[in-house]
Every structure is written in C-alpha cells, then in structure tokens.
Design a protein around this motif. Sequence first.
Motif, PDB file in Angstrom:
ATOM      1  N   TRP A   1       3.232  27.429  63.388  1.00  0.00           N
ATOM      2  CA  TRP A   1       4.109  26.354  63.874  1.00  0.00           C
ATOM      3  C   TRP A   1       4.103  26.310  65.401  1.00  0.00           C
ATOM      4  O   TRP A   1       4.408  27.292  66.064  1.00  0.00           O
TER       5      TRP A   1
ATOM      6  N   TRP B   1       5.951  25.622  68.268  1.00  0.00           N
ATOM      7  CA  TRP B   1       7.341  25.388  68.642  1.00  0.00           C
ATOM      8  C   TRP B   1       7.476  24.521  69.879  1.00  0.00           C
ATOM      9  O   TRP B   1       8.358  23.656  69.947  1.00  0.00           O
TER      10      TRP B   1
ATOM     11  N   TRP C   1       5.459  22.135  71.151  1.00  0.00           N
ATOM     12  CA  TRP C   1       5.166  20.728  70.845  1.00  0.00           C
ATOM     13  C   TRP C   1       6.257  20.119  69.985  1.00  0.00           C
ATOM     14  O   TRP C   1       6.698  18.981  70.220  1.00  0.00           O
ATOM     15  N   ALA C   2       6.687  20.843  68.949  1.00  0.00           N
ATOM     16  CA  ALA C   2       7.677  20.305  68.026  1.00  0.00           C
ATOM     17  C   ALA C   2       9.020  20.072  68.715  1.00  0.00           C
ATOM     18  O   ALA C   2       9.634  19.011  68.561  1.00  0.00           O
TER      19      ALA C   2
ATOM     20  N   PHE D   1      10.346  16.170  65.138  1.00  0.00           N
ATOM     21  CA  PHE D   1      10.163  17.614  65.197  1.00  0.00           C
ATOM     22  C   PHE D   1       9.267  18.060  64.044  1.00  0.00           C
ATOM     23  O   PHE D   1       8.295  18.788  64.234  1.00  0.00           O
TER      24      PHE D   1
ATOM     25  N   GLY E   1       5.277  18.806  64.768  1.00  0.00           N
ATOM     26  CA  GLY E   1       5.031  20.219  64.497  1.00  0.00           C
ATOM     27  C   GLY E   1       4.013  20.422  63.390  1.00  0.00           C
ATOM     28  O   GLY E   1       3.084  21.210  63.519  1.00  0.00           O
TER      29      GLY E   1
ATOM     30  N   PRO F   1       7.033  21.369  56.116  1.00  0.00           N
ATOM     31  CA  PRO F   1       7.655  20.579  57.178  1.00  0.00           C
ATOM     32  C   PRO F   1       8.370  19.337  56.635  1.00  0.00           C
ATOM     33  O   PRO F   1       9.393  18.924  57.181  1.00  0.00           O
TER      34      PRO F   1
END
Length: 138
Positions: free
Chosen positions: A19, A21, A23-24, A56, A60, A89
């Motif tokens: 994941w 984080w 970017w998300a 998000f 992500g 997700p």
Amino acid sequence: MTLERGNAFTPVASATMIWPWGWALGAGATTGALSFLLNLGPGAIGSGLTTGLFFFALVGGAVALIGSKGDRRARRWAGQYPWKFAGAPAVAGGVGVGLVTLLTGGGLFGGIFAGLGTVALLWIILGLIGTVVGGGNR
C-alpha cells in the motif's frame, strides 16, 4: 508467515504489504479538501470526507497495482489475482463512505447503498486496472 508457493495469501495481506500510503493520503486529502471547498454549506463535511475516502482507496489501490515498490511477492500475487486484490481497497473505501454517509445524516439505507455502490465501483475500476497492467511476470 512465509510467502512461499502454496501458502494462502489474502487480498488484505497483499494490499497492506504494497500500500502506497503517501500517494493514497495525498490523493484523499487533496480531493477531500477540494470537494469540501466546492460544496460549502450544509453537507460539505460529509461530501469532503466521502470524496477523500473514495480517492484514498482508488489511488492507493491503483498505485499499489502499478507501482514497483513494496514486497515483490505481494505485487506478483496482486498481478496474478487482480480481482481478488481489488476487493480489499474496495471494501475499505465502501465501509468508510457508508459510515460517513450514515453519520452525516444520510440514514441507514442511504449509508448502506452509498457503501455498496462505492464497493462495486472501486472493485470494477481496480479490477480492470489490475487486469490491464497486472501480470504474473513481476
């Protein structure tokens, strides 16, 4: 848990190991703030939070599938099983959107339908991205 051939590997484990984080969180915060500012008035907080949660999960999940960082075994698994990976997700984003909708006055059925719609949309988008760019050669 070892990640060798033959062991069970879940979408949640794959998503947490790769994941992105930064970017998300960046995508969620930016789109949430923009949605809040564009919808000032009643419902602006709920609109900003749901938009932020949606992006998000979307950004992500997409960057996790496309990116080259993180555990290579998790990326390979996500590339081989993109529709299974997309579930983690999608459910996370859908639960968040459903809860925010419920808590900001959308009602029980509004929260359920908003959450289910978000799960379906995220699952389809991320599954298609994983199918197109994913592959077992990573």
